[in-house]
Scaffold this active site. Structure first.
Site, short mmCIF file in Angstrom:
data_model
loop_
_atom_site.label_atom_id
_atom_site.label_comp_id
_atom_site.label_asym_id
_atom_site.label_seq_id
_atom_site.Cartn_x
_atom_site.Cartn_y
_atom_site.Cartn_z
N HIS A 256 -6.37 16.12 24.16
CA HIS A 256 -7.74 16.11 24.67
C HIS A 256 -8.75 16.20 23.53
CE1 HIS A 256 -11.24 16.97 27.14
NE2 HIS A 256 -10.51 16.83 28.23
N PRO B 149 -26.05 29.03 13.60
CA PRO B 149 -26.20 28.52 12.23
C PRO B 149 -25.92 27.03 12.13
CG PRO B 149 -24.11 29.64 12.44
CD PRO B 149 -24.84 29.88 13.73
N VAL C 295 -18.11 26.45 10.91
CA VAL C 295 -17.30 27.66 11.06
C VAL C 295 -15.86 27.19 11.32
CG1 VAL C 295 -16.98 29.83 12.31
CG2 VAL C 295 -19.29 28.85 12.04
N PRO C 296 -15.00 27.15 10.29
CA PRO C 296 -13.69 26.50 10.40
C PRO C 296 -12.81 27.00 11.55
CG PRO C 296 -14.19 27.02 8.12
CD PRO C 296 -15.24 27.68 8.94
N TRP D 91 -13.69 28.32 14.37
CA TRP D 91 -14.28 28.16 15.71
C TRP D 91 -14.72 26.72 16.00
CZ3 TRP D 91 -14.73 31.45 19.83
CH2 TRP D 91 -15.55 31.04 20.88
N GLY D 92 -15.36 26.09 15.05
CA GLY D 92 -15.94 24.78 15.32
C GLY D 92 -17.31 24.96 15.94
#
Length: 562
Positions: free
Chosen positions: A82, A164, A168-169, A171-172
């Site tokens: 997905h 921001p 944020v690696p 989380w994305g």
């Protein structure tokens, strides 16, 4: 009326049971939230959660789920069929009951702001909550997916609505919005992923681009392969199921598959589905195959069978249809009683239930007897020539019988000082919420002229609202006379006495409704209102008495089997 919002967060984890359960537990533990469904996908590596609550509690539930996910999901290690852009990929808020779209937009913005502030992650708004036209849909925002997010965030046009402007690696990013009910619907195919995707491109509204639009409006689609099921799927999002219902998508995919010599082997609903969507599908197949069904559960069974909704996993209506999940108890307290308890309750030393509820029950039973006579004529070999006519007559009789049932409780609620109206809301029309105005108004203070005026106004409004119930009862019952008259001329004569009792019961129910209106009308000070209501109720009573006499005469003159 209870205010209910639905939230359907999609988290990027569908394989680790402990993570799926931790997020579910965090949502379920939120005060005021009811977790309805958890639907994980192994190949998609994604889980769709569905829960409901008040506008205040729904935001807390979504935040609790996000907080749990922040500690358990790392997008750097995520892979699945997905498309996705973040750990909490999409989080829509949907109006269910007693709320407007504006309320859901507020929920979306509050959640987005708090999520961005607490977790320091970028958040985009979509759907009705979108701030830019080019951010209206999830595919628009999610283009490039997680892998392209770092570069995307460097562009001014993709500055997040909240949070921001940094990648944020772990989380994305998260997409939050407000929308109407969306149905996630997959059609199963014995084909390759590429073949399924080819059909998806043909049917989806976007098609293959501006120069090659697809066939179906309000449809998003993609093709993928389910390794665990050893088959492909055309995965569809129906953004407006009234514009393009499920059966239209299913039939179109079946047609496309046939042209490619591919097999369609049923379909799957992910998450929950509105009752109306299932009934639209049932109506289509009933009309297509000339079927006659009246019971709601039979219609649902037909829709499940025709679209093969059992093909991936068992489809349980009570666990998949949102109305069945929210309204566990559909019937009011009186309607739920057995006959003995109802009689004893009426005969107790209490003013409710009284004549109004008994009149409603009497009229309902009268229409029920009419339906019974129709059913005992329909499908009977002796009267097979009447089958088409019985189908026409039975449908409104059966529907009206069910419509009249709500008045049994509605009348009692109108004047019952100690009954909590909020518990009655699922069984009544929205205006029933004003029935307790009278009893509430009578208790208002009246120490000065202003308070006295307010009290009197509330009392008058309460009386008008209470009067509306027996009026509606009479009008609804009277709508059946022409069908009953036609039925009386041809129905199974062996049921003659049943129909005689039925029409006399309806007349009595309307007469009872008339008396209930008249006794309360005397206390209403609005002369224009009283004049109009009396004229209408005089007419309703005359209609009932005239039709009843005509039908009884027709039945008296009929001879056996004529």
């Amino acid at each position: 009326m209870a205010r209910i919002v639905e939230c359907v967060p999609n988290f990027s984890e569908g394989q680790r049971k402990e993570v799926i359960e931790a997020i579910a537990n965090a949502i379920a533990a939120t005060d005021g939230c009811q977790l309805l469904d958890v639907d994980p996908g192994l190949s998609t590596n994604r889980t769709v959660y569905t829960f409901v609550g008040s506008p205040e509690s729904i935001v807390e539930g979504a935040l609790n789920g996000a907080r749990a996910a922040a500690h358990l999901i790392d997008m750097r290690r995520h892979h699945g069929e997905h498309p996705r852009i973040g750990a909490l990929d999409v989080c829509p808020f949907i109006p269910v009951r007693g709320v407007a779209m504006e309320d859901c937009i507020e929920c979306a913005r509050e959640f987005a702001g708090r999520l961005a502030s607490e977790l320091s992650v970028p958040v985009y708004l979509y759907g009705e909550a979108a701030t830019e036209e080019y951010r209206k849909t999830v595919p628009q925002i999610r283009a490039g997916e997680y892998e392209g997010l770092a570069e995307k965030l460097t562009r001014q046009q993709w500055k997040p609505d909240f949070g921001p402007n940094d990648f944020v690696p772990n989380w994305g990013a998260t997409i939050v919005g407000a929308r109407k009910f969306l149905i996630a619907y997959n059609v199963n195919m014995l084909s390759t992923k590429e073949q399924a995707h080819r059909i998806a491109l043909d049917i989806r509204e976007q098609g293959r681009g501006e120069k090659q639009p697809g066939k179906l409006r309000c449809v998003q689609a993609i093709g993928w392969y389910l390794e665990e099921a050893n088959m492909a799927q055309v995965s569809v999002n129906l953004t407006d199921y009234e514009t393009t219902p499920m059966h239209v998508v299913y039939e179109e995919i079946c047609k496309a598959a046939k042209e490619l010599n591919l097999a369609v082997v049923g379909s799957q609903i992910v998450g929950l589905v509105p009752l109306q969507a299932m009934l639209l599908t049932a109506d289509y197949y009933m009309q297509k195959d000339d079927l006659f069904l009246l019971e709601e559960d039979q219609k649902i069974r037909l829709a499940v069978d025709r679209m093969g909704l059992h093909s991936v996993a068992a489809f349980s209506p009570k666990d998949r249809i949102i109305e069945y999940m929210i309204d566990k108890e559909k019937d009011g307290p009186l309607l739920s009683m057995d006959v003995k308890d109802f009689i004893l309750t009426v005969g107790a030393r209490s003013p409710t239930p009284g004549g109004g509820s008994v009149a409603a029950l009497t009229a309902t039973l009268g229409v029920a007897l009419g339906a019974m006579v129709g059913f005992l004529t329909y499908g009977n070999k002796k009267f097979h020539h009447l089958d088409k006519q019985m189908r026409k007559l039975l449908a409104p009789l059966y529907k009206t019988m069910k419509d009249l049932m709500v008045f049994i409780d509605a009348d009692a609620a109108a004047f019952n000082d100690y009954m909590d109206l909020n518990e009655m809301l699922p069984y009544m029309d929205s205006d029933v919420t004003t029935f307790n105005d009278y009893s509430t108004a009578a208790k208002l203070p009246k120490s000065n002229a202003a308070e006295e005026a307010e009290r009197e106004e509330r009392i008058q409004n309460g009386l008008k609202s209470a009067i509306s119930i027996p009026m509606k009862l009479a009008i609804t019952a009277n709508s059946m006379w022409s069908s009953l008259k036609e039925l009386s001329t041809v129905a199974n004569i062996a049921c003659k006495s049943d129909l005689q009792v039925g029409v006399k019961s309806i007349e009595t129910g309307v007469w009872g409704a008339y008396q209930n209106v008249m006794i309360n009308l005397k206390q209403v000070k609005d002369k224009d209102f009283t004049s109009k209501v009396k004229a209408q109720m005089d007419n309703e009573l005359q209609i009932a008495q005239t039709y009843c006499a005509d039908i009884l005469k027709i039945l008296d003159e009929r001879t056996p089997y004529v």
